[in-house]
Scaffold this motif. Sequence first.
Motif, PDB file in Angstrom:
ATOM      1  N   ASP A 125      -8.332  -3.789   2.300  1.00 59.69           N
ATOM      2  CA  ASP A 125      -8.540  -3.667   0.832  1.00 59.69           C
ATOM      3  C   ASP A 125     -10.277  -3.560   0.591  1.00 59.69           C
ATOM      4  O   ASP A 125     -10.244  -2.741  -0.366  1.00 59.69           O
ATOM      5  CB  ASP A 125      -7.872  -4.479  -0.123  1.00 59.69           C
TER       6      ASP A 125
ATOM      7  N   ARG B 138       0.908   4.262  -2.760  1.00 60.76           N
ATOM      8  CA  ARG B 138       0.672   5.593  -2.458  1.00 60.76           C
ATOM      9  C   ARG B 138       1.877   6.516  -2.966  1.00 60.76           C
ATOM     10  O   ARG B 138       1.623   7.494  -3.404  1.00 60.76           O
ATOM     11  CB  ARG B 138       0.588   5.574  -0.823  1.00 60.76           C
TER      12      ARG B 138
ATOM     13  N   ASN C  52      -2.671  10.145  -5.806  1.00 60.77           N
ATOM     14  CA  ASN C  52      -1.569   9.950  -7.017  1.00 60.77           C
ATOM     15  C   ASN C  52      -2.058   9.108  -8.209  1.00 60.77           C
ATOM     16  O   ASN C  52      -1.351   9.358  -9.270  1.00 60.77           O
ATOM     17  CB  ASN C  52       0.016   9.520  -6.384  1.00 60.77           C
TER      18      ASN C  52
ATOM     19  N   THR D 148       0.929  -1.192  -0.125  1.00 66.56           N
ATOM     20  CA  THR D 148      -0.069   0.036  -0.043  1.00 66.56           C
ATOM     21  C   THR D 148       0.833   1.260   0.036  1.00 66.56           C
ATOM     22  O   THR D 148       0.513   2.239  -0.878  1.00 66.56           O
ATOM     23  CB  THR D 148      -0.985   0.177   1.119  1.00 66.56           C
ATOM     24  N   ILE D 149       1.965   1.182   0.509  1.00 71.69           N
ATOM     25  CA  ILE D 149       2.864   2.366   0.790  1.00 71.69           C
ATOM     26  C   ILE D 149       3.690   2.691  -0.666  1.00 71.69           C
ATOM     27  O   ILE D 149       3.649   3.832  -0.977  1.00 71.69           O
ATOM     28  CB  ILE D 149       3.695   2.321   1.832  1.00 71.69           C
TER      29      ILE D 149
ATOM     30  N   VAL E 141      -9.950   0.252   1.419  1.00 71.69           N
ATOM     31  CA  VAL E 141      -9.202   1.114   0.219  1.00 71.69           C
ATOM     32  C   VAL E 141      -9.621   1.170  -0.978  1.00 71.69           C
ATOM     33  O   VAL E 141      -9.614   2.146  -1.624  1.00 71.69           O
ATOM     34  CB  VAL E 141      -7.844  -0.068   0.364  1.00 71.69           C
TER      35      VAL E 141
ATOM     36  N   ASN F  90      -9.217   8.640  -2.237  1.00 72.44           N
ATOM     37  CA  ASN F  90      -8.622   9.310  -0.935  1.00 72.44           C
ATOM     38  C   ASN F  90      -7.072   8.499  -0.437  1.00 72.44           C
ATOM     39  O   ASN F  90      -6.183   9.228   0.101  1.00 72.44           O
ATOM     40  CB  ASN F  90      -9.481   9.061   0.544  1.00 72.44           C
ATOM     41  N   VAL F  91      -7.215   7.331  -0.624  1.00 64.13           N
ATOM     42  CA  VAL F  91      -6.042   6.557  -0.208  1.00 64.13           C
ATOM     43  C   VAL F  91      -4.780   6.581  -1.118  1.00 64.13           C
ATOM     44  O   VAL F  91      -3.569   6.603  -0.744  1.00 64.13           O
ATOM     45  CB  VAL F  91      -6.232   5.107   0.057  1.00 64.13           C
ATOM     46  N   PHE F  92      -5.189   6.886  -2.310  1.00 62.89           N
ATOM     47  CA  PHE F  92      -4.211   6.939  -3.569  1.00 62.89           C
ATOM     48  C   PHE F  92      -4.494   8.159  -4.353  1.00 62.89           C
ATOM     49  O   PHE F  92      -4.803   7.987  -5.709  1.00 62.89           O
ATOM     50  CB  PHE F  92      -4.308   5.712  -4.236  1.00 62.89           C
TER      51      PHE F  92
END
Length: 138
Positions: A87, A28, A100, A24-25, A90, A96-98
């Motif tokens: 997830d 992100r 990017n 996840t990091i 997620v 909101n979580v990603f």
Amino acid sequence: MTLSYKRYLIPILGIGFLIWLLATIAFRAAGQYFFITDSPVILSILYIIVVPVLGLVTVLTCRKFRLTGLENVVAGVLLVLPGMLIDTFVIQFFGNVFPNMPTNRAATFGSWLMWAYTIVLITSLIIGLRESAKQTIK
């Protein structure tokens, strides 16, 4: 719950959570650079690369804990359980979580996640059934 389960239940759940957290990091921080859904070639590579990577993680986890028979299947479930639970949210809050990555990648991301979780479960099932067959033959 037997003593056998107690020796690997929490550690394998922890490994599953750690894998989820690190992945996840990575998504992100840099998902926009490698999770490219517009390119069928890159997307295919992402689906293919998960097979040996997560297959190896599953095999190494089962070996590390010296699991026998169907304990390997339980280990596979424990590896994917934290990620599958988290997830769920997620994917629902993908934007909101990603932030990017474009939100139109959420469905493909969810599909890719299900593929990854399936690879772990199938690998653990194969290992578990093989181990069970070996024990039956003895």
